[in-house]
Design a protein around this motif. Structure first.
Motif, PDB file in Angstrom:
ATOM      1  N   SER A  98       0.967  -1.070   0.686  1.00 33.66           N
ATOM      2  CA  SER A  98       0.060  -0.061   0.318  1.00 33.66           C
ATOM      3  C   SER A  98       0.923   1.573   0.193  1.00 33.66           C
ATOM      4  O   SER A  98       0.453   2.184  -0.614  1.00 33.66           O
ATOM      5  CB  SER A  98      -0.780  -0.358   1.345  1.00 33.66           C
ATOM      6  N   ASP A  99       2.059   1.726   1.046  1.00 29.97           N
ATOM      7  CA  ASP A  99       2.447   2.823   1.035  1.00 29.97           C
ATOM      8  C   ASP A  99       3.757   2.827  -0.656  1.00 29.97           C
ATOM      9  O   ASP A  99       3.894   4.118  -0.993  1.00 29.97           O
ATOM     10  CB  ASP A  99       4.061   2.386   1.740  1.00 29.97           C
ATOM     11  N   ARG A 138       0.884   4.224  -3.083  1.00 26.51           N
ATOM     12  CA  ARG A 138       0.870   5.742  -3.082  1.00 26.51           C
ATOM     13  C   ARG A 138       2.100   6.264  -3.237  1.00 26.51           C
ATOM     14  O   ARG A 138       1.881   7.583  -3.470  1.00 26.51           O
ATOM     15  CB  ARG A 138       0.594   5.822  -1.349  1.00 26.51           C
TER      16      ARG A 138
END
Length: 152
Positions: free
Chosen positions: A131-132, A135
């Motif tokens: 996810s990081d 993003r």
């Protein structure tokens, strides 16, 4: 249909050089659209999600996020919820674009790949590290004619 194909640099070189390849990739199948809650008319969001899925799959399989996007007929495969498909004998001319990390993105992706070693796509997709990464980085667009620098 558009198919997002994760590749290693040598796979990219072999496909571009030989002109044909059997591929495994990801497409906006009905199961994929349902899983991700995407309406069939929302092509832009579906394509972005497919690019991200293919990038993560490539990271798991090859240690890099390198994705070819091609227009071809394909049939369903597993994991179906991620829109996995296969196609035989796809011409290099069907490749519309390529996506790859820049140097910073590649370093960040490699670090995430180390953390995820041995994970499957579903497990990796749920990981905070992925996810990081998604993003904080973007895969850069390249024309299919720009394949050579990406194949090393």
């Amino acid at each position: 249909m558009l198919v997002f194909v994760p590749l290693s640099p040598p796979d990219l070189d072999a496909w571009a050089s030989s002109g044909r390849r059997d591929v495994s990739g990801f497409a906006a199948t009905p199961v994929f659209l349902e899983t991700f809650g995407l309406p069939s008319h929302d092509i832009e969001d579906a394509d972005l999600t497919l690019l991200e899925v293919a990038g993560v799959a490539g990271l798991l399989a090859h240690g890099v996020r390198l994705v070819a996007v091609c227009q071809t007929e394909a049939s369903g495969s597993e994991p179906a919820e991620f829109g996995a498909v296969v196609a035989e004998g796809v011409r290099w001319g069907a490749v519309e674009s390529l996506f790859a990390d820049d140097a910073d993105g590649a370093a960040r992706a490699a670090a995430v790949g180390t953390v995820l070693a041995g994970a499957g796509l579903e497990e990796a997709w749920e990981a905070d590290a992925v996810s990081d990464l998604l993003r904080g980085t973007e895969l850069l667009w390249h024309s299919s004619t720009e394949w050579e620098p990406l194949s090393h």
